[in-house]
Design a protein around this motif. Structure first.
Motif, PDB file in Angstrom:
ATOM      1  N   GLN A 118       0.822  -1.213   0.000  1.00 28.48           N
ATOM      2  CA  GLN A 118       0.000   0.000   0.000  1.00 28.48           C
ATOM      3  C   GLN A 118       0.855   1.263   0.000  1.00 28.48           C
ATOM      4  O   GLN A 118       0.367   2.344  -0.336  1.00 28.48           O
ATOM      5  CB  GLN A 118      -0.930   0.019   1.215  1.00 28.48           C
ATOM      6  CG  GLN A 118      -2.088  -0.960   1.142  1.00 28.48           C
ATOM      7  CD  GLN A 118      -1.641  -2.404   1.273  1.00 28.48           C
ATOM      8  OE1 GLN A 118      -0.782  -2.723   2.103  1.00 28.48           O
ATOM      9  NE2 GLN A 118      -2.217  -3.281   0.462  1.00 28.48           N
ATOM     10  N   SER A 119       2.114   1.141   0.359  1.00 25.11           N
ATOM     11  CA  SER A 119       2.971   2.316   0.523  1.00 25.11           C
ATOM     12  C   SER A 119       3.948   2.531  -0.622  1.00 25.11           C
ATOM     13  O   SER A 119       4.379   3.660  -0.867  1.00 25.11           O
ATOM     14  CB  SER A 119       3.769   2.187   1.830  1.00 25.11           C
ATOM     15  OG  SER A 119       2.926   1.931   2.934  1.00 25.11           O
ATOM     16  N   ALA A 120       4.329   1.444  -1.306  1.00 29.05           N
ATOM     17  CA  ALA A 120       5.358   1.534  -2.341  1.00 29.05           C
ATOM     18  C   ALA A 120       4.793   2.102  -3.636  1.00 29.05           C
ATOM     19  O   ALA A 120       3.636   1.860  -3.988  1.00 29.05           O
ATOM     20  CB  ALA A 120       5.970   0.166  -2.606  1.00 29.05           C
ATOM     21  N   ARG A 121       5.632   2.840  -4.331  1.00 33.73           N
ATOM     22  CA  ARG A 121       5.230   3.374  -5.636  1.00 33.73           C
ATOM     23  C   ARG A 121       4.984   2.241  -6.626  1.00 33.73           C
ATOM     24  O   ARG A 121       4.078   2.299  -7.449  1.00 33.73           O
ATOM     25  CB  ARG A 121       6.324   4.316  -6.159  1.00 33.73           C
ATOM     26  CG  ARG A 121       6.008   4.978  -7.479  1.00 33.73           C
ATOM     27  CD  ARG A 121       7.103   5.944  -7.868  1.00 33.73           C
ATOM     28  NE  ARG A 121       6.963   6.421  -9.220  1.00 33.73           N
ATOM     29  CZ  ARG A 121       7.861   7.161  -9.847  1.00 33.73           C
ATOM     30  NH1 ARG A 121       8.962   7.525  -9.216  1.00 33.73           N
ATOM     31  NH2 ARG A 121       7.677   7.555 -11.086  1.00 33.73           N
ATOM     32  N   GLU A 122       5.805   1.202  -6.562  1.00 31.88           N
ATOM     33  CA  GLU A 122       5.607   0.004  -7.367  1.00 31.88           C
ATOM     34  C   GLU A 122       5.333  -1.151  -6.394  1.00 31.88           C
ATOM     35  O   GLU A 122       6.271  -1.707  -5.808  1.00 31.88           O
ATOM     36  CB  GLU A 122       6.830  -0.286  -8.240  1.00 31.88           C
ATOM     37  CG  GLU A 122       7.048   0.770  -9.316  1.00 31.88           C
ATOM     38  CD  GLU A 122       8.238   0.465 -10.225  1.00 31.88           C
ATOM     39  OE1 GLU A 122       8.876  -0.607 -10.058  1.00 31.88           O
ATOM     40  OE2 GLU A 122       8.533   1.301 -11.100  1.00 31.88           O
ATOM     41  N   PRO A 123       4.063  -1.510  -6.180  1.00 28.65           N
ATOM     42  CA  PRO A 123       3.694  -2.495  -5.143  1.00 28.65           C
ATOM     43  C   PRO A 123       4.411  -3.826  -5.264  1.00 28.65           C
ATOM     44  O   PRO A 123       4.659  -4.488  -4.247  1.00 28.65           O
ATOM     45  CB  PRO A 123       2.185  -2.647  -5.344  1.00 28.65           C
ATOM     46  CG  PRO A 123       1.749  -1.346  -5.948  1.00 28.65           C
ATOM     47  CD  PRO A 123       2.880  -0.930  -6.845  1.00 28.65           C
ATOM     48  N   LEU A 124       4.763  -4.235  -6.480  1.00 28.64           N
ATOM     49  CA  LEU A 124       5.438  -5.518  -6.664  1.00 28.64           C
ATOM     50  C   LEU A 124       6.748  -5.575  -5.888  1.00 28.64           C
ATOM     51  O   LEU A 124       7.183  -6.649  -5.448  1.00 28.64           O
ATOM     52  CB  LEU A 124       5.688  -5.770  -8.154  1.00 28.64           C
ATOM     53  CG  LEU A 124       6.337  -7.103  -8.539  1.00 28.64           C
ATOM     54  CD1 LEU A 124       5.467  -8.274  -8.101  1.00 28.64           C
ATOM     55  CD2 LEU A 124       6.586  -7.157 -10.050  1.00 28.64           C
ATOM     56  N   ALA A 125       7.385  -4.433  -5.708  1.00 23.97           N
ATOM     57  CA  ALA A 125       8.673  -4.402  -5.005  1.00 23.97           C
ATOM     58  C   ALA A 125       8.553  -4.959  -3.594  1.00 23.97           C
ATOM     59  O   ALA A 125       9.506  -5.565  -3.069  1.00 23.97           O
ATOM     60  CB  ALA A 125       9.213  -2.964  -4.960  1.00 23.97           C
TER      61      ALA A 125
END
Length: 332
Positions: A118-125
């Motif tokens: 929910q926090s990452a710009r690219e959620p897959l990371a």
């Protein structure tokens, strides 16, 4: 016992400036922290400015991706992999939250921390972290970085952001000039020439000469056109980041488009005005110990009058703080 920490934050210039207060927090709250930092080679000077950074590990992802499978690139990637394989860290902290930073992260040894989905710009990371942290996305970048570092390392930060840039500012005297950053890599970020001329006129009224920054040859040409025939303005040659930082540190004011150098000026403690036209200042406002103004919004550039008002306020602030400046006096 030394706590070995590896920061993964490779780019870009403004984002690296936003990282610096988190480095100050770590140094303040983590006893015997040894902080290494992986960063894109073109920005490798920035971490060296902070006294708490032990070692800078350059990566050339921007250069490598143009010729990913060339023999020279493969050899350079192998050298980086061998270097990282020989290191052991207590914590590896991905402050970027992108798949390109994960590419680096996966070659490291240590407990891997990063942002949750929910926090990452690219959620897959987030799938590649051992420990995931929740940090509100819609808040200033400096705050996000400070919160993530605090969550990963188990402390509560407090106080105003400390950019740790004394190595740049110490011994630099404020001079009667303004730094201008009128260029950008995208045309939708540009501000009208007529508005710039009004700002130039106001700065001259305040007794300031102009030093214009630019990056590419096209940006240099644009800057030269803006000040053609103006004897009190010069377009500076391209310089290294440390040299540019010194110029910014000596300026009485900086006015620029939303760019990494504008954020650097604010972090250096100079009164700074940022003009936003193709981006929002909600997540990347100017932050620093002096006067800052983040003007405009995506699709809604600030008017010349708004910027002129900010110029007057910024210079009043600076004269008050530097009442002994030649020709200056504290405002009534």
């Amino acid at each position: 016992m030394t706590k070995k920490i590896l920061i993964v934050r490779t780019s870009s210039l403004g984002d690296l400036v936003h990282m610096l207060p988190a480095i100050s927090d770590i140094a303040r709250h983590v006893t015997d922290a040894q902080i290494d930092w992986i960063v894109e080679e073109s920005f490798a000077e920035i971490p060296t400015w902070h006294p708490a950074v032990h070692e800078v590990i350059p990566v050339a992802h921007r250069r490598w991706r143009k010729h990913w499978w060339a023999s020279e690139t493969r050899a350079a990637r192998a050298a980086l992999r061998a270097d990282l394989d020989a290191r052991r860290y207590d914590i590896v902290l991905d402050m970027q939250g992108l798949m390109k930073s994960v590419w680096v992260l996966r070659q490291t040894h240590g407990v891997r921390h990063g942002l949750d989905r929910q926090s990452a710009r690219e959620p897959l990371a987030s799938f590649f972290y051992d420990v995931k942290h929740t940090v509100n996305f819609w808040q200033p970048a400096v705050t996000r970085q400070r919160e993530l570092a605090a969550a990963a390392l188990g402390y509560a930060y407090d106080g105003e952001p400390d950019f740790g840039l004394n190595s740049i500012t110490d011994g630099v005297e404020i001079q009667p000039y303004a730094v201008i950053m009128p260029s950008a890599s995208r045309d939708d970020k540009l501000w009208p020439e007529a508005d710039w001329q009004k700002v130039f006129g106001r700065l001259h009224e305040h007794g300031l000469d102009l030093k214009l920054l630019s990056g590419s040859p096209a940006e240099t040409d644009r800057a030269r056109q803006l000040v053609a025939g103006n004897p009190r303005a010069e377009v500076l040659p391209r310089m290294g980041l440390t040299a540019v930082a010194k110029v910014l540190a000596g300026a009485q004011i900086m006015v620029g488009l939303d760019s990494g150098l504008t954020h650097l000026s604010a972090g250096l403690g100079r009164p700074t005005i940022g003009i936003y036209k193709a981006s929002t200042p909600v997540r990347t406002p100017l932050e620093g110990p002096a006067y800052t103004a983040s003007l405009g919004e995506r699709g809604n550039a600030p008017s010349a009058e708004t910027v002129l008002s900010a110029v007057d306020q910024a210079l009043a602030f600076d004269v008050s703080a530097h009442a002994d400046f030649p020709g200056g006096a504290a405002p009534a």
